[in-house]
Design a protein around this motif. Structure first.
Motif, PDB file in Angstrom:
ATOM      1  N   ARG A  62      60.334  92.600  42.232  1.00 40.04           N
ATOM      2  CA  ARG A  62      59.657  91.397  43.162  1.00 40.04           C
ATOM      3  C   ARG A  62      60.362  91.844  44.472  1.00 40.04           C
ATOM      4  NH1 ARG A  62      60.824  86.210  39.457  1.00 40.04           N
ATOM      5  NH2 ARG A  62      59.218  86.733  38.197  1.00 40.04           N
ATOM      6  N   GLU A  63      61.454  92.685  44.718  1.00 39.64           N
ATOM      7  CA  GLU A  63      61.848  92.832  45.850  1.00 39.64           C
ATOM      8  C   GLU A  63      62.315  94.305  46.215  1.00 39.64           C
ATOM      9  OE1 GLU A  63      65.119  90.026  46.845  1.00 39.64           O
ATOM     10  OE2 GLU A  63      63.869  88.435  45.802  1.00 39.64           O
ATOM     11  N   PRO A  64      61.242  95.231  46.302  1.00 34.41           N
ATOM     12  CA  PRO A  64      61.880  96.590  46.225  1.00 34.41           C
ATOM     13  C   PRO A  64      62.306  96.873  47.524  1.00 34.41           C
ATOM     14  CG  PRO A  64      59.337  96.473  46.174  1.00 34.41           C
ATOM     15  CD  PRO A  64      59.826  94.888  45.901  1.00 34.41           C
ATOM     16  N   CYS A 112      64.809  97.125  43.351  1.00 34.12           N
ATOM     17  CA  CYS A 112      65.863  96.504  43.837  1.00 34.12           C
ATOM     18  C   CYS A 112      67.208  96.673  42.687  1.00 34.12           C
ATOM     19  CB  CYS A 112      65.799  95.000  44.122  1.00 34.12           C
ATOM     20  SG  CYS A 112      65.446  93.756  42.834  1.00 34.12           S
ATOM     21  N   GLY A 113      66.638  96.435  41.430  1.00 33.10           N
ATOM     22  CA  GLY A 113      67.665  96.381  40.189  1.00 33.10           C
ATOM     23  C   GLY A 113      68.175  95.122  39.758  1.00 33.10           C
ATOM     24  N   HIS A 114      67.778  94.280  40.733  1.00 38.40           N
ATOM     25  CA  HIS A 114      68.590  92.887  40.557  1.00 38.40           C
ATOM     26  C   HIS A 114      67.829  91.370  40.123  1.00 38.40           C
ATOM     27  CE1 HIS A 114      72.042  94.930  42.145  1.00 38.40           C
ATOM     28  NE2 HIS A 114      71.458  95.232  43.355  1.00 38.40           N
ATOM     29  N   SER A 157      62.520  90.638  37.426  1.00 32.93           N
ATOM     30  CA  SER A 157      61.601  91.796  36.866  1.00 32.93           C
ATOM     31  C   SER A 157      62.756  92.782  36.551  1.00 32.93           C
ATOM     32  CB  SER A 157      60.720  92.218  37.900  1.00 32.93           C
ATOM     33  OG  SER A 157      59.431  91.606  37.411  1.00 32.93           O
ATOM     34  N   CYS A 158      63.432  93.452  37.419  1.00 35.31           N
ATOM     35  CA  CYS A 158      64.542  94.657  37.318  1.00 35.31           C
ATOM     36  C   CYS A 158      65.141  94.154  36.252  1.00 35.31           C
ATOM     37  CB  CYS A 158      65.147  94.773  38.444  1.00 35.31           C
ATOM     38  SG  CYS A 158      64.078  95.614  39.598  1.00 35.31           S
ATOM     39  N   GLU A 159      65.956  92.909  35.954  1.00 30.28           N
ATOM     40  CA  GLU A 159      66.784  92.799  34.480  1.00 30.28           C
ATOM     41  C   GLU A 159      65.792  92.889  33.442  1.00 30.28           C
ATOM     42  OE1 GLU A 159      67.957  88.832  34.885  1.00 30.28           O
ATOM     43  OE2 GLU A 159      69.494  89.173  36.652  1.00 30.28           O
TER      44      GLU A 159
HETATM   45 ZN   LIG Z   1      63.577  94.088  41.489  1.00 29.33          ZN
END
Ligand SMILES: [Zn+2]
Length: 339
Positions: free
Chosen positions: A60-62, A68-70, A73-75
């Motif tokens: 959602r927030e590349p 972003c890893g956080h 979606s990344c989770e």
């Molecule tokens: Zn992310």
């Protein structure tokens, strides 16, 4: 750290950075295709690349050209449970992707993304789809719906249907850059650059293969094969004895090495036994001695024998491996000798 473990990691390996930046640029310009055909040699990190790209488009927030890893979606992608990411592989390695598997994909493609963004599908290897499966996929490629990304991975482009190829944007992955790959392998394995470079030669320039070679101690096996071959030439062991010590090993691999050494010998002997043309440093002395002595006719005949034996191993159910090795190693013994 096996090859397969690496395949499951979302990471852009250093020699693929150029392709990564190119695709992100397309995305920034709103010219991102809905289907990518990611084509390139085996073991250079195509699957890692595809996963990283999946994470990126799902994030959602590349930031800074990466996921972003956080975010939520990344989770989900990091835990391997993202509902909008679909990995399609053969049920068993080496088997085809079946039509039923592609049909199951249909409901995923035509549903709404659960996290409200992209839906991403990775088919690996896409060339393992049989014709029926490929035809089932065609429809999805024609009308994929919005915010869908299909990534088809292949190292055998010739086996893909032209109709599939023409509906994807092709991204050709370059072979691993040698200096970047050497540095990378050296870091991963904590070995020096010379050993990393040698591993890459043995692995035909596939960095992921080079890692698994080291891990499975295939260098140990290779040293054993080289010693056996040298012992035969120097009459320290008989062909039968060496065959006895080797026939239970992975012979497809062993014969692949022997074949690559023959290629080395041929290349060198055609140029006045030039040592610079020998790529396999660990076998250099033996290969050079043979390059000086052996006739090209004998060498090509032996190369043919090795190829026939490799085919027997691949396609026949129960070749007599011991006999096969005895025959080849006897021919090896006679290579530098008069008939
Ligand atoms: Zn992310």
């Amino acid at each position: 750290m096996s090859d397969s473990l690496w395949q499951d990691r979302a990471v852009v390996l250093p020699w693929l950075k150029g392709r990564w930046e190119y695709l992100l640029e397309l995305k920034a310009q709103n010219r991102f295709p809905h289907a990518l055909l990611i084509n390139g040699p085996e073991g250079i990190g195509k699957a890692c690349f595809a996963l990283a790209l999946a994470n990126y488009v799902l994030c959602r927030e590349p930031k800074g050209g990466a996921a972003c890893g956080h975010c939520r979606s990344c989770e989900l992608t990091n835990s391997g449970n993202h509902p909008d990411l679909y990995l399609l592989k053969p049920e068993e390695p080496g088997k085809p992707i079946k039509i039923d598997q592609v049909r199951e994909l249909t409901s995923f493609i035509y549903s709404t993304a659960q996290q409200g963004g992209y839906r991403v599908v990775i088919l690996d290897p896409a060339d393992s789809m049989n014709v029926n499966a490929a035809n089932a996929l065609l429809k999805m490629l024609e009308e994929p719906g919005t915010n869908t990304l299909l990534m088809l991975l292949t190292h055998r482009l010739g086996q893909m249907l032209p109709t599939i190829k023409s509906r994807c944007q092709r991204v050709d992955m370059p072979p691993a850059d040698i200096s970047l790959a050497t540095q990378w392998v050296a870091t991963q394995l904590e070995v020096d650059a010379a050993e990393a470079a040698q591993l890459l030669v043995i692995a035909h320039n596939s960095p992921l293969q080079a890692l698994s070679y080291k891990q499975d101690d295939l260098l140990g096996l290779r040293a054993k094969v080289l010693k056996g071959l040298a012992d035969i030439l120097k009459n320290r062991s008989s062909a039968v004895e060496v065959a006895q010590s080797l026939y239970k090993e992975d012979l497809e691999l062993v014969l692949g090495w022997i074949y690559s050494w023959i290629v080395d010998i041929a290349r060198s002997s055609e140029n006045q036994a030039d040592p610079e043309l020998l790529r396999h440093a660990d076998a250099k002395n033996m290969l050079l001695a043979l390059a000086r002595k052996v006739s090209s006719q004998k060498l090509y005949h032996f190369a043919d024998q090795v190829q026939v034996a490799r085919k027997d191993l691949m396609f026949r159910r129960n070749p007599n491996k011991q006999l096969l090795m005895e025959t080849l190693l006897t021919a090896w013994y006679s290579l530098p000798r008069p008939n």
